[in-house]
Design a protein around this motif. Sequence first.
Motif, PDB file in Angstrom:
ATOM      1  N   ARG A  35      39.458  41.068  74.648  1.00 35.66           N
ATOM      2  CA  ARG A  35      38.008  41.573  73.710  1.00 35.66           C
ATOM      3  C   ARG A  35      38.694  41.668  72.558  1.00 35.66           C
ATOM      4  NH1 ARG A  35      35.927  45.600  78.416  1.00 35.66           N
ATOM      5  NH2 ARG A  35      38.070  46.953  77.505  1.00 35.66           N
ATOM      6  N   TYR A  36      37.173  41.779  71.795  1.00 33.94           N
ATOM      7  CA  TYR A  36      37.186  42.876  70.618  1.00 33.94           C
ATOM      8  C   TYR A  36      36.366  43.726  70.914  1.00 33.94           C
ATOM      9  CZ  TYR A  36      39.413  38.669  69.727  1.00 33.94           C
ATOM     10  OH  TYR A  36      40.989  37.802  69.200  1.00 33.94           O
ATOM     11  N   ALA A  37      36.016  43.958  69.567  1.00 36.10           N
ATOM     12  CA  ALA A  37      35.104  45.729  69.757  1.00 36.10           C
ATOM     13  C   ALA A  37      35.429  46.308  68.196  1.00 36.10           C
ATOM     14  CB  ALA A  37      35.580  46.954  70.255  1.00 36.10           C
ATOM     15  N   ILE A  38      33.998  46.782  68.080  1.00 38.97           N
ATOM     16  CA  ILE A  38      33.876  47.653  66.668  1.00 38.97           C
ATOM     17  C   ILE A  38      33.242  48.970  66.369  1.00 38.97           C
ATOM     18  CG2 ILE A  38      32.709  47.234  64.530  1.00 38.97           C
ATOM     19  CD1 ILE A  38      32.932  44.282  65.890  1.00 38.97           C
ATOM     20  N   TYR A  39      34.486  49.557  65.987  1.00 40.64           N
ATOM     21  CA  TYR A  39      34.976  50.983  65.910  1.00 40.64           C
ATOM     22  C   TYR A  39      34.679  51.864  64.765  1.00 40.64           C
ATOM     23  CZ  TYR A  39      36.847  50.267  70.701  1.00 40.64           C
ATOM     24  OH  TYR A  39      37.100  50.239  71.987  1.00 40.64           O
ATOM     25  N   TYR A  40      34.418  52.873  64.440  1.00 41.83           N
ATOM     26  CA  TYR A  40      34.728  53.747  63.774  1.00 41.83           C
ATOM     27  C   TYR A  40      36.357  53.928  63.532  1.00 41.83           C
ATOM     28  CZ  TYR A  40      36.317  58.191  61.715  1.00 41.83           C
ATOM     29  OH  TYR A  40      36.853  58.576  60.437  1.00 41.83           O
ATOM     30  N   ALA A  41      37.092  54.130  62.504  1.00 39.93           N
ATOM     31  CA  ALA A  41      38.405  54.833  62.970  1.00 39.93           C
ATOM     32  C   ALA A  41      38.635  55.474  61.596  1.00 39.93           C
ATOM     33  CB  ALA A  41      38.993  54.272  62.970  1.00 39.93           C
ATOM     34  N   PRO A  42      39.194  55.945  61.178  1.00 42.53           N
ATOM     35  CA  PRO A  42      40.158  56.541  60.332  1.00 42.53           C
ATOM     36  C   PRO A  42      40.691  55.811  59.429  1.00 42.53           C
ATOM     37  CG  PRO A  42      40.668  58.664  62.241  1.00 42.53           C
ATOM     38  CD  PRO A  42      40.052  57.050  62.357  1.00 42.53           C
ATOM     39  N   ARG A  43      39.640  56.403  58.132  1.00 37.72           N
ATOM     40  CA  ARG A  43      40.969  55.866  56.868  1.00 37.72           C
ATOM     41  C   ARG A  43      42.619  56.583  57.013  1.00 37.72           C
ATOM     42  NH1 ARG A  43      37.285  53.611  52.084  1.00 37.72           N
ATOM     43  NH2 ARG A  43      36.460  52.048  52.735  1.00 37.72           N
ATOM     44  N   GLU A  44      43.177  55.808  56.732  1.00 37.21           N
ATOM     45  CA  GLU A  44      44.630  56.349  56.268  1.00 37.21           C
ATOM     46  C   GLU A  44      44.609  57.756  55.516  1.00 37.21           C
ATOM     47  OE1 GLU A  44      48.982  55.130  54.364  1.00 37.21           O
ATOM     48  OE2 GLU A  44      47.566  53.660  54.526  1.00 37.21           O
ATOM     49  N   GLY A  45      45.456  58.725  56.152  1.00 41.19           N
ATOM     50  CA  GLY A  45      45.759  60.031  55.544  1.00 41.19           C
ATOM     51  C   GLY A  45      46.019  61.250  57.372  1.00 41.19           C
ATOM     52  N   ALA A  46      45.691  62.733  56.531  1.00 43.19           N
ATOM     53  CA  ALA A  46      46.728  63.095  57.433  1.00 43.19           C
ATOM     54  C   ALA A  46      45.693  63.752  58.435  1.00 43.19           C
ATOM     55  CB  ALA A  46      45.578  65.046  56.553  1.00 43.19           C
ATOM     56  N   PHE A  47      44.262  63.175  58.533  1.00 48.17           N
ATOM     57  CA  PHE A  47      43.157  63.471  59.666  1.00 48.17           C
ATOM     58  C   PHE A  47      43.779  61.702  61.146  1.00 48.17           C
ATOM     59  CE2 PHE A  47      38.878  61.968  62.179  1.00 48.17           C
ATOM     60  CZ  PHE A  47      38.851  62.896  62.465  1.00 48.17           C
ATOM     61  N   ALA A  48      44.010  60.784  59.919  1.00 46.94           N
ATOM     62  CA  ALA A  48      44.545  59.509  60.720  1.00 46.94           C
ATOM     63  C   ALA A  48      45.417  59.791  61.369  1.00 46.94           C
ATOM     64  CB  ALA A  48      44.412  58.786  59.679  1.00 46.94           C
ATOM     65  N   GLU A  49      46.804  60.301  61.514  1.00 40.44           N
ATOM     66  CA  GLU A  49      47.755  61.143  61.301  1.00 40.44           C
ATOM     67  C   GLU A  49      47.833  61.655  62.721  1.00 40.44           C
ATOM     68  OE1 GLU A  49      50.213  61.770  58.029  1.00 40.44           O
ATOM     69  OE2 GLU A  49      50.143  59.391  57.261  1.00 40.44           O
ATOM     70  N   ALA A  50      46.809  62.817  62.313  1.00 36.85           N
ATOM     71  CA  ALA A  50      46.763  63.994  63.175  1.00 36.85           C
ATOM     72  C   ALA A  50      46.410  63.189  65.293  1.00 36.85           C
ATOM     73  CB  ALA A  50      46.408  65.054  62.792  1.00 36.85           C
ATOM     74  N   ALA A  51      44.979  62.435  64.661  1.00 37.60           N
ATOM     75  CA  ALA A  51      44.752  61.603  65.724  1.00 37.60           C
ATOM     76  C   ALA A  51      45.231  60.663  66.641  1.00 37.60           C
ATOM     77  CB  ALA A  51      43.685  61.000  65.806  1.00 37.60           C
ATOM     78  N   ALA A  52      46.288  60.163  65.917  1.00 33.72           N
ATOM     79  CA  ALA A  52      47.534  59.309  66.413  1.00 33.72           C
ATOM     80  C   ALA A  52      48.361  59.974  67.435  1.00 33.72           C
ATOM     81  CB  ALA A  52      47.792  58.562  65.083  1.00 33.72           C
ATOM     82  N   ALA A  53      48.288  61.006  66.718  1.00 36.08           N
ATOM     83  CA  ALA A  53      49.818  61.954  67.511  1.00 36.08           C
ATOM     84  C   ALA A  53      48.829  62.638  68.435  1.00 36.08           C
ATOM     85  CB  ALA A  53      50.447  63.131  66.256  1.00 36.08           C
ATOM     86  N   TRP A  54      48.094  62.849  68.559  1.00 33.55           N
ATOM     87  CA  TRP A  54      47.058  63.435  69.760  1.00 33.55           C
ATOM     88  C   TRP A  54      47.226  63.138  70.810  1.00 33.55           C
ATOM     89  CZ3 TRP A  54      45.706  68.426  71.182  1.00 33.55           C
ATOM     90  CH2 TRP A  54      44.881  68.278  71.853  1.00 33.55           C
ATOM     91  N   LEU A  55      46.739  61.471  70.852  1.00 33.73           N
ATOM     92  CA  LEU A  55      46.576  60.379  71.577  1.00 33.73           C
ATOM     93  C   LEU A  55      48.129  59.406  72.121  1.00 33.73           C
ATOM     94  CD1 LEU A  55      43.303  58.536  70.970  1.00 33.73           C
ATOM     95  CD2 LEU A  55      43.763  60.352  72.450  1.00 33.73           C
ATOM     96  N   GLY A  56      49.128  59.982  70.677  1.00 36.90           N
ATOM     97  CA  GLY A  56      50.575  59.249  71.166  1.00 36.90           C
ATOM     98  C   GLY A  56      50.010  57.523  70.504  1.00 36.90           C
ATOM     99  N   TRP A  57      49.058  57.097  70.422  1.00 29.51           N
ATOM    100  CA  TRP A  57      49.407  55.830  69.876  1.00 29.51           C
ATOM    101  C   TRP A  57      48.573  55.754  69.064  1.00 29.51           C
ATOM    102  CZ3 TRP A  57      50.893  50.871  70.861  1.00 29.51           C
ATOM    103  CH2 TRP A  57      49.963  50.164  70.978  1.00 29.51           C
ATOM    104  N   ASP A  58      49.284  55.046  67.724  1.00 26.95           N
ATOM    105  CA  ASP A  58      48.446  54.623  66.641  1.00 26.95           C
ATOM    106  C   ASP A  58      47.900  53.903  66.599  1.00 26.95           C
ATOM    107  OD1 ASP A  58      48.408  53.381  63.992  1.00 26.95           O
ATOM    108  OD2 ASP A  58      49.610  55.474  63.442  1.00 26.95           O
ATOM    109  N   MET A  59      46.480  53.298  66.615  1.00 26.68           N
ATOM    110  CA  MET A  59      45.849  51.443  66.167  1.00 26.68           C
ATOM    111  C   MET A  59      46.156  50.852  65.583  1.00 26.68           C
ATOM    112  SD  MET A  59      41.288  51.181  68.089  1.00 26.68           S
ATOM    113  CE  MET A  59      41.231  52.237  66.228  1.00 26.68           C
ATOM    114  N   PRO A  60      45.665  51.517  64.058  1.00 28.51           N
ATOM    115  CA  PRO A  60      46.627  50.518  63.460  1.00 28.51           C
ATOM    116  C   PRO A  60      47.879  50.077  62.770  1.00 28.51           C
ATOM    117  CG  PRO A  60      45.565  52.482  62.177  1.00 28.51           C
ATOM    118  CD  PRO A  60      45.315  53.395  63.451  1.00 28.51           C
TER     119      PRO A  60
END
Length: 225
Positions: free
Chosen positions: A6-31
């Motif tokens: 399946r496909y989806a259209i999302y907002y995802a933060p651009r590369e940076g500290a916020f994106a890294e913190a979000a990935a570390a919170w969930l344990g999955w780096d979507m990019p």
Amino acid sequence: MDQMKRYAIYYAPREGAFAEAAAAWLGWDMPRGQEVAQALPAALAKLTDDPRKYGFHGTLKAPFRLTEGLELQDLTQGLRALAGQLAPLRMAGLELSDRHGFLALTPLGAQDQLQALASEVVRALEPYRAALTPAEYARRRPESLSHRQRELLDTYGYPFVMEEFQFHLTLSGALTPPQAEALIPAARAHFTGLIPQPFEVQDLCLCGEDATGRFHLLHRYPLSA
């Protein structure tokens, strides 16, 4: 990319500290499409199991299968053209919220422009969405929806669009009050100084669900009107 279910259209933060913190919170780096070390003790990490497979995101158009006869290239061409017709948005920021039993980051202030953007994305990409199967329809629990939400489900394959849309960046699954009491301070500590102020939506992110149910960020289309 061609092997996605399946496909989806999302907002995802651009590369940076916020994106890294979000990935570390969930344990999955979507990019990057990979697991990362989770910055939570095991007991709290379990509370993020539900959103982990989706990655950190805000839904603009919910996951869908491609219409029969169309290919991914058709969707990417349509999405590129759409992004060129839409302008980026800036809002005051994000705040930590308890959304009816789960934790999320939500925008501060009025969301009229964001709702209008999401509505246009939903409408414009409808030709690419395959109709729901009976099983997919049933999973949306239509019996629990309002009359208007059922109308939206029938029309767009998802009940929380148009005036029912509420943008949020999910941080947990459903929480009991004691679980929320434990997780909220951890979220505040984890994201302190990293939550965007202001908050900007600059891209339409094409994401895909792999055979295991994990979502990957496939491509960014900058909003450039």
